[in-house]
Design an enzyme around this catalytic site. Sequence first.
Site, PDB file in Angstrom:
ATOM      1  N   ALA A  90      10.879  76.802  47.306  1.00 15.95           N
ATOM      2  CA  ALA A  90      12.167  76.614  47.685  1.00 15.95           C
ATOM      3  C   ALA A  90      13.283  77.488  46.753  1.00 15.95           C
ATOM      4  CB  ALA A  90      12.506  75.389  48.131  1.00 15.95           C
ATOM      5  N   ASN A 132      15.409  66.145  40.819  1.00  7.94           N
ATOM      6  CA  ASN A 132      16.413  65.079  40.489  1.00  7.94           C
ATOM      7  C   ASN A 132      15.795  63.813  40.793  1.00  7.94           C
ATOM      8  OD1 ASN A 132      18.644  66.001  39.372  1.00  7.94           O
ATOM      9  ND2 ASN A 132      19.539  66.795  41.462  1.00  7.94           N
ATOM     10  N   SER A 177      19.741  71.330  35.537  1.00  8.84           N
ATOM     11  CA  SER A 177      21.175  71.546  36.025  1.00  8.84           C
ATOM     12  C   SER A 177      21.650  73.005  35.944  1.00  8.84           C
ATOM     13  CB  SER A 177      22.253  70.821  35.410  1.00  8.84           C
ATOM     14  OG  SER A 177      23.547  70.991  35.951  1.00  8.84           O
ATOM     15  N   LYS A 202      19.981  63.306  33.203  1.00 11.55           N
ATOM     16  CA  LYS A 202      20.580  64.234  33.934  1.00 11.55           C
ATOM     17  C   LYS A 202      21.328  63.502  35.232  1.00 11.55           C
ATOM     18  CE  LYS A 202      20.654  67.731  36.675  1.00 11.55           C
ATOM     19  NZ  LYS A 202      21.098  67.627  38.244  1.00 11.55           N
ATOM     20  N   HIS A 258      24.554  62.950  33.477  1.00 12.18           N
ATOM     21  CA  HIS A 258      25.181  64.363  33.880  1.00 12.18           C
ATOM     22  C   HIS A 258      25.786  64.405  35.240  1.00 12.18           C
ATOM     23  CE1 HIS A 258      25.231  68.292  35.888  1.00 12.18           C
ATOM     24  NE2 HIS A 258      25.673  68.684  34.600  1.00 12.18           N
ATOM     25  N   ASN A 259      25.009  64.009  36.291  1.00 14.68           N
ATOM     26  CA  ASN A 259      25.354  63.863  37.668  1.00 14.68           C
ATOM     27  C   ASN A 259      26.461  63.340  37.958  1.00 14.68           C
ATOM     28  OD1 ASN A 259      23.121  65.894  37.947  1.00 14.68           O
ATOM     29  ND2 ASN A 259      22.969  65.413  40.074  1.00 14.68           N
ATOM     30  N   GLU A 261      29.664  64.622  36.725  1.00 13.54           N
ATOM     31  CA  GLU A 261      29.829  65.506  37.663  1.00 13.54           C
ATOM     32  C   GLU A 261      30.684  65.154  38.812  1.00 13.54           C
ATOM     33  OE1 GLU A 261      26.506  68.154  38.620  1.00 13.54           O
ATOM     34  OE2 GLU A 261      26.721  67.724  40.902  1.00 13.54           O
ATOM     35  N   LYS A 314      23.665  63.240  47.762  1.00 10.22           N
ATOM     36  CA  LYS A 314      22.323  63.215  47.820  1.00 10.22           C
ATOM     37  C   LYS A 314      21.740  61.938  46.842  1.00 10.22           C
ATOM     38  CE  LYS A 314      21.106  67.584  47.298  1.00 10.22           C
ATOM     39  NZ  LYS A 314      22.358  68.352  47.151  1.00 10.22           N
TER      40      LYS A 314
HETATM   41  C1  6PG Z   1      23.108  70.352  38.986  1.00  7.88           C
HETATM   42  C2  6PG Z   1      23.551  69.504  40.308  1.00  7.88           C
HETATM   43  C3  6PG Z   1      22.602  69.390  41.384  1.00  7.88           C
HETATM   44  C4  6PG Z   1      22.982  69.175  42.487  1.00  7.88           C
HETATM   45  C5  6PG Z   1      23.491  67.811  42.801  1.00  7.88           C
HETATM   46  C6  6PG Z   1      24.582  67.522  43.761  1.00  7.88           C
HETATM   47  O1  6PG Z   1      23.342  69.504  38.051  1.00  7.88           O
HETATM   48  O2  6PG Z   1      22.778  71.433  39.170  1.00  7.88           O
HETATM   49  O3  6PG Z   1      24.026  68.238  39.990  1.00  7.88           O
HETATM   50  O4  6PG Z   1      21.565  68.378  40.655  1.00  7.88           O
HETATM   51  O5  6PG Z   1      24.056  69.958  43.130  1.00  7.88           O
HETATM   52  O6  6PG Z   1      22.476  67.049  43.296  1.00  7.88           O
HETATM   53  O7  6PG Z   1      24.489  66.272  44.241  1.00  7.88           O
HETATM   54  P1  6PG Z   1      25.100  65.757  45.391  1.00  7.88           P
HETATM   55  O8  6PG Z   1      24.722  66.397  46.583  1.00  7.88           O
HETATM   56  O9  6PG Z   1      24.856  64.201  45.351  1.00  7.88           O
HETATM   57  O10 6PG Z   1      26.845  66.023  45.407  1.00  7.88           O
END
Ligand code: 6PG
Length: 475
Positions: free
Chosen positions: A11, A102, A128, A182, A185-186, A189, A260
């Site tokens: 993918a 993830n 990421s 990670k 990190h999210n 984010e 997600k």
């Molecule tokens: C990254 C992002 C990646 C993804 C997330 C988005 O570090 O590249 O965090 O892992 O974009 O899964 O998460 P949501 O769909 O939960 O916003």
Amino acid sequence: AKANIGVVGMAVMGSNLARNLASREGNTVAIYNRSPEKTHEVAKNHPEANFVASDTIDEFVASLAKPRTAIIMVQAGAGTDAVIEQLKERFEPGDIIVDGGNANFHDTIAREAKIAPTGIHFVGAGISGGEEGALKGPSIMPGGTPESYETLGPILASIAAVAEGEACVTHVGTDGAGHFVKMIHNGIEYADMELIGEAYDLLRNVAGHSPAAISDIFKTWNEGPLNSYLIEITIDILKHVDAETGKPFVDIVTDQAGSKGTGVWTVQTALDLGVPVGGVAEAVFGRAVSSKRNQRDAVRALDIPRPAAPSVDDSFVDDVAKALYASKIVAYAQGFDAIIAGAEKYGWNIDKGAVAKIWRGGCIIRAQFLNVLADAYETNPNLATLLEAPYFAQAIRDGQDAWRRVVVTATQAGVPVPGFATALSYFDSLNVDRLPAALVQGQRDFFGAHTYKRVDKPGVFHTLWSGDRSEVQTD
Ligand code: 6PG
């Protein structure tokens, strides 16, 4: 020639990572996908990559040089488990299976524990940077054994983003440490995105600026301490105009945010660890509230008047920038607290400065700011809180008045700022002499004999609330 690295799952993330690997000197990349058409398509569309394409998992494994190293880039969960099983049956001791998805770090710990007795290394690696990062240079957070990192480290370093001359990859810690970091990190984010969203909302609905004007404001912010990838993309998004309607893009998108799961995991984990991560929690809840269309409609239908926005002058823009920065500092402080607590609980030796450094490039939260953050932990790895580091303490000192004005104004205007407000309350909680937790302890003791400690002498005490209200020492 045999491949020194393989990628399973073609993918977008998988194929981009494979192309990135193939573009680096010294790598020969084996590729495999459950449906072979996809593998052929990727190989055909990217002849320059010189992929070793396999139709079957047996061929794929046979095409790898020893120690065989394969990165799995498939849907997290059952998909990952199926591929791990297939590889496990064919790999030999010393070979390395990497899960680049993830994954939940608990799953990674369990998978590693299950595979370790076979002598095969299992590495959970957080990657990421989205699709573009995978192709051009992500930030990579691998866990697993130090031995596996001897083989894997140089390969990952060859494809990682580079910040200030350093590859954005480090061996975070054993087993699930990479996926844990990670996840944090999210979480950060999520918090950062929520805060930027609130800043936008205030500039729009209190200060009355258009999306295009806010884009320009963010552009000036991006030249200062707020400089970051997320601000950068926000500048573009706010400038973007919908081709069909001619309206600002941001006005034609449904205002219900999806997720997600990694933000939720961060909060769940922080709850388990007893670490306050209000910034992430409000970001997760903010998305949840946005998605409750029926409740929003029900309340709107009540026709309860919304307050008139108080008039603000030009200084409001600067106030919002300061509030954003202070709140962002809090979000990172909370995120690193969670890393420290996780490391302690799960027995990982995580170098916080190194984590900050690998977040300087490639990843979604990449920002100038992370240089200062790395310095803070390198100067003093034992900071009680990031807020204590002189640079951040100064930023809070400089920003606190503006921060308060923004939260007050937002409240008066009826503009929700859960991110700004929770960050400010968190700071105030740390900064007051006495918290009402004393009263909570009294309540707990009253209804449940849960005992309390006294400020004036050691020991554990209980008041006989339903008796004569005398105090007894219970320890
Ligand atoms: C990254 C992002 C990646 C993804 C997330 C988005 O570090 O590249 O965090 O892992 O974009 O899964 O998460 P949501 O769909 O939960 O916003």
